[in-house]
Design a protein around this motif. Structure first.
Motif, PDB file in Angstrom:
ATOM      1  N   GLU A 189       0.822  -1.208   0.000  1.00 25.41           N
ATOM      2  CA  GLU A 189       0.000   0.000   0.000  1.00 25.41           C
ATOM      3  C   GLU A 189       0.857   1.259   0.000  1.00 25.41           C
ATOM      4  O   GLU A 189       0.591   2.223  -0.736  1.00 25.41           O
ATOM      5  N   SER A 190       1.900   1.269   0.822  1.00 23.45           N
ATOM      6  CA  SER A 190       2.755   2.456   0.934  1.00 23.45           C
ATOM      7  C   SER A 190       3.499   2.711  -0.374  1.00 23.45           C
ATOM      8  O   SER A 190       3.626   3.866  -0.818  1.00 23.45           O
ATOM      9  N   GLU A 192       2.579   1.847  -3.424  1.00 25.44           N
ATOM     10  CA  GLU A 192       1.624   2.322  -4.428  1.00 25.44           C
ATOM     11  C   GLU A 192       1.227   3.774  -4.174  1.00 25.44           C
ATOM     12  O   GLU A 192       1.069   4.562  -5.122  1.00 25.44           O
ATOM     13  N   ASP A 193       1.090   4.166  -2.901  1.00 25.30           N
ATOM     14  CA  ASP A 193       0.760   5.558  -2.594  1.00 25.30           C
ATOM     15  C   ASP A 193       1.904   6.499  -2.979  1.00 25.30           C
ATOM     16  O   ASP A 193       1.679   7.588  -3.521  1.00 25.30           O
ATOM     17  N   LYS A 196       1.994   7.339  -6.557  1.00 25.60           N
ATOM     18  CA  LYS A 196       0.968   8.299  -6.983  1.00 25.60           C
ATOM     19  C   LYS A 196       1.505   9.732  -6.931  1.00 25.60           C
ATOM     20  O   LYS A 196       1.145  10.566  -7.753  1.00 25.60           O
ATOM     21  N   TYR A 197       2.370  10.002  -5.939  1.00 20.79           N
ATOM     22  CA  TYR A 197       2.826  11.369  -5.707  1.00 20.79           C
ATOM     23  C   TYR A 197       4.212  11.661  -6.285  1.00 20.79           C
ATOM     24  O   TYR A 197       4.638  12.819  -6.286  1.00 20.79           O
ATOM     25  N   ILE A 227       2.816  12.133   1.360  1.00 24.66           N
ATOM     26  CA  ILE A 227       3.458  10.840   1.629  1.00 24.66           C
ATOM     27  C   ILE A 227       3.396  10.536   3.132  1.00 24.66           C
ATOM     28  O   ILE A 227       3.119   9.402   3.540  1.00 24.66           O
ATOM     29  N   ALA A 230      -0.054   9.356   4.023  1.00 25.22           N
ATOM     30  CA  ALA A 230      -0.310   8.018   3.502  1.00 25.22           C
ATOM     31  C   ALA A 230       0.400   6.963   4.335  1.00 25.22           C
ATOM     32  O   ALA A 230      -0.160   5.892   4.643  1.00 25.22           O
ATOM     33  N   THR A 233      -1.413   6.414   7.575  1.00 25.51           N
ATOM     34  CA  THR A 233      -2.639   5.639   7.346  1.00 25.51           C
ATOM     35  C   THR A 233      -2.326   4.157   7.200  1.00 25.51           C
ATOM     36  O   THR A 233      -3.046   3.284   7.713  1.00 25.51           O
ATOM     37  N   ASN A 234      -1.215   3.864   6.489  1.00 27.19           N
ATOM     38  CA  ASN A 234      -0.831   2.474   6.238  1.00 27.19           C
ATOM     39  C   ASN A 234      -0.053   1.861   7.392  1.00 27.19           C
ATOM     40  O   ASN A 234       0.338   0.683   7.313  1.00 27.19           O
TER      41      ASN A 234
END
Length: 710
Positions: A189-190, A192-193, A196-197, A227, A230, A233-234
């Protein structure tokens, strides 16, 4: 039109990376056999093939892609930042074949960044001596990137490496499609996040952005904030992720080693390097040998350099006398002989000593012994708040404090790095060597101790040891005041012993002599000309009465008589004393008189703040301006030895000489050093602290020495 590549050279410290850089670019860059000596990016141009050139970047050595020190961050930034101007089109990983398992960790990390990679294996001869045989084709299949064996010291395998570079540039070698390990599985997850940025080129590059997002300068504030949110969150745990990554990499490396490398029985006999280390790193004999090596180093500086120094000194003396006789007696001749020529002679005579000092240091580095000095002194360094890595900058400070302070970037611990920076200028650098040489020759008898040891060489060694012991004493005091709490580790790879590369030694001697002549020489000559003006002219109300007084006396004296010569000497001395330079010297004389210094030394103390070696050029100019033109073929040492005070006593006695040497041993007489400390610490506070404490030390020790010895 010629195509061009950006090639980055990376690898573990002491893997042969800088040697390969020299071979590819042809630059005469210094190569040191000591881990972590490269602290800045170094670039050079290389012709790879017809129609293909390359800009080669030699990056600081590092053991993994997780940086711990300032120099490792240089490498990290170039490899991770895809938008950097130095972003490489191709990475050449220089790996030590004799320590392949450790080197493959870094190799696997670079491969997973998804850039074109070539692995250049060095130290194959040492690996074979250890009984290690490597299947290069099998290793290439397992890693998915080209592997080539090279020996840059002997220029072997370089042509094959260039051919592979050419083929890689043409696209014949593709970036491996599969990761070395399952990077996405470490933090799906981290990763992939982050992608994105950012425009990370691979899952592994995105993982590194996640781990070090706060320290990455190429991320803007919005990216860092997104980041960070994110990752929170993860519930991203970077310590756990790093540990899992390293374990997976070593598991894969173990499999590769098993299938491609044949290792010798671990009970095989010791290598030659290990046997030598049994003696050189011995708890007692190791330190005895170190002292002997240092003693021979400083004895050699005097012994080997004495003949060329005498020839140069005598040559300038004869040249000055000859030019005085053939050139017209006017201001142009005066400024040329007593300004420019006196300044040049003041530093040229010390070029042999500078060359020999750097040559001997290069031999110690190239042979592998310099790294052992760090190992031997680690225990002592820890007791004063430093560690073994601090020794290399301190020893480098014997040559020059500027690169030595830059070399502190290899020290991971912030407190130890700061203390090392603050005490390194106490080490006697090559700029102090001319001052020591002149004063030792003036006040220390040239005789033997125990029939074999030169007294002058012993004094020189004592001055260098004094600087070292004062540095560690001040470090112990600073340890109590610098409030940075951080654990320190000293992990170091000892290079194998090798025969010095004599070509490299010769090149280093020539290059360092050239730098001394051009850099220090320009400053000395400019200051000498300015000093000539200040020493030749003064306020009209002071100079006019002197001119009128001696003009009548000299006119009345018989021409070319001893009386006329004496009057001329008095006239020039009184003019010098009342010149702008004389007024400046007399103004500060009350402050330095307790140290045994006269006003001429005072002028030299001021001018030498630009660079310590300017002291000798200043004295050469002052004594040339103040002396009779008929004495121009006398050497500086002869003029200084004949110098008298007003009461007729010699200026340069043992007490004055020792006092002056101690002052320059401790004083911060170098603007370049202050500038580099400001750059490395990003504050003027620390160079000012150095200026105050070092000037205080210099004054106190000089005062005590003179008052005792006078």
């Amino acid at each position: 039109m010629q195509a061009s590549l950006n090639i980055a050279l990376v690898g573990n410290p002491n893997s042969g990376k800088s040697s390969l850089f020299n071979v590819l670019t042809g630059l005469n860059q210094k190569v040191s056999n000591f881990p972590g000596v490269t602290v800045d990016k170094k670039t050079g141009h290389a012709n790879i093939a017809s129609g293909l050139a390359a800009n080669v970047i030699d990056l600081p050595g590092t053991y993994s892609l997780y940086p711990k020190s300032a120099d490792e961050y240089v490498t990290y930034d170039v490899l991770i930042n895809v938008n950097a101007s130095e972003a490489p089109d191709l990475v050449i990983i220089v790996a030590d074949a004799s320590n392949l398992k450790r080197n493959l960790l870094f190799c696997s990390q670079i491969i997973d960044l998804k850039m074109p990679v070539i692995i250049a294996l060095t130290m194959m001869d040492i690996a074979r001596k250890k009984g290690v045989e490597i299947d290069l084709d099998g290793l290439e299949r397992e890693l998915g990137v080209p592997v080539v064996a090279i020996n840059p010291r002997k220029n072997k395998g370089v042509a094959e490496l260039k051919k592979i570079i050419e083929l890689t540039a043409k696209g014949n070698y593709a970036v491996p499609a599969r990761d070395f390990i399952n990077n996405i599985g470490l933090a799906k997850e981290s990763i992939e996040d982050v992608k994105k940025y950012t425009n990370s080129r691979s899952d592994y590059a995105a993982l590194h952005v996640a781990v070090n997002s706060d320290e990455l300068n190429f991320l803007n504030g919005g990216q860092k904030l997104a980041i960070k949110n994110a990752l929170q969150t993860n519930q991203f745990n970077k310590t756990k992720v790093q540990a899992e990554e390293i374990m997976q990499r070593y598991a894969r490396i173990k499999h590769i080693m098993k299938s491609t490398v044949v290792e010798a029985d671990p009970l095989q006999k010791q290598l030659r390097s290990e046997k030598i280390d049994d003696l050189l790193l011995h708890r007692f004999w190791g330190y005895v040998i170190l002292l002997v090596v240092m003693f021979l180093l400083f004895q050699s500086i005097f012994w080997l350099a004495s003949y060329p120094m005498d020839w140069i000194e005598a040559g300038f003396g004869q040249l000055s006398g000859w030019l005085t006789n053939i050139l017209p007696n006017n201001k142009v001749t005066d400024v040329f002989i007593n300004g420019i020529l006196a300044g040049v002679s003041g530093f040229a005579v010390f070029v042999p000593q500078i060359a020999i000092l750097f040559g001997l240091i290069t031999i110690l580095e190239d042979s592998g012994y310099m790294a052992r000095i760090s190992f031997l002194t680690d225990r002592l360094m820890r007791q004063v708040g430093l560690n073994g890595k601090s020794v290399m900058p301190l020893i480098s400070g014997v040559a020059c404090a500027v690169p030595a302070i830059m070399a502190t970037r290899t020290i991971e611990n912030k407190k130890e790095r700061l203390i090392t920076i603050l005490v390194t200028p106490l080490m006697s650098c090559s700029a102090r060597l001319p001052i020591y040489t002149v004063m030792i020759a003036l006040v220390v008898p040239d005789r033997r101790v125990f029939g074999i040891l030169g007294l002058q060489g012993l004094v020189m060694m004592g001055l260098y040891l004094l600087g070292f012991f004062m540095a560690i004493t001040i470090a112990a005091l600073m340890k109590l005041f610098v409030r940075i709490r951080e654990k320190s580790y000293f992990i170091m790879e000892l290079p194998v012993y090798r025969a010095p590369r004599w070509k490299n030694v010769g090149i280093t001697m020539l290059e360092k002599s050239k730098i001394f002549i051009t850099d220090a020489g320009k400053v000395i000559v400019v200051i000498s000309v300015i000093l000539w003006f200040l020493a030749s002219y003064g306020p009209g109300k002071r100079m006019e009465p002197i001119h009128q007084k001696y003009e009548q006396l000299i006119a009345a004296a018989p021409k070319d008589s001893p009386e006329a010569d004496s009057l001329n000497h008095l006239y020039r001395s009184e003019k010098l004393s009342n010149s702008y330079a004389g007024i400046l010297g007399h103004t500060i004389e009350p402050a330095i008189a307790p140290l045994g210094f006269d006003w001429k030394v005072g002028i030299a103390l001021i001018t030498s703040f630009a660079a310590r070696e300017v002291f000798v050029g200043t004295m050469a100019t002052l004594y040339s301006v103040g002396e009779n033109p008929n004495d121009n073929n006398a050497t500086l040492r002869e003029k200084m030895a004949a110098a008298k005070r007003v009461d007729g006593t010699p200026v340069y006695t043992l007490a004055t000489g020792v006092s002056l040497m101690l002052f320059y041993a401790f004083a911060m007489q170098c603007m370049s050093t202050m500038a580099i400390v400001r750059r490395e610490t990003k504050s003027w506070k620390f160079p000012l602290i150095q200026l105050v404490y070092m000037t205080g030390l210099a004054y106190i020790f000089s005062l005590i020495a003179f008052q005792i010895l006078k």
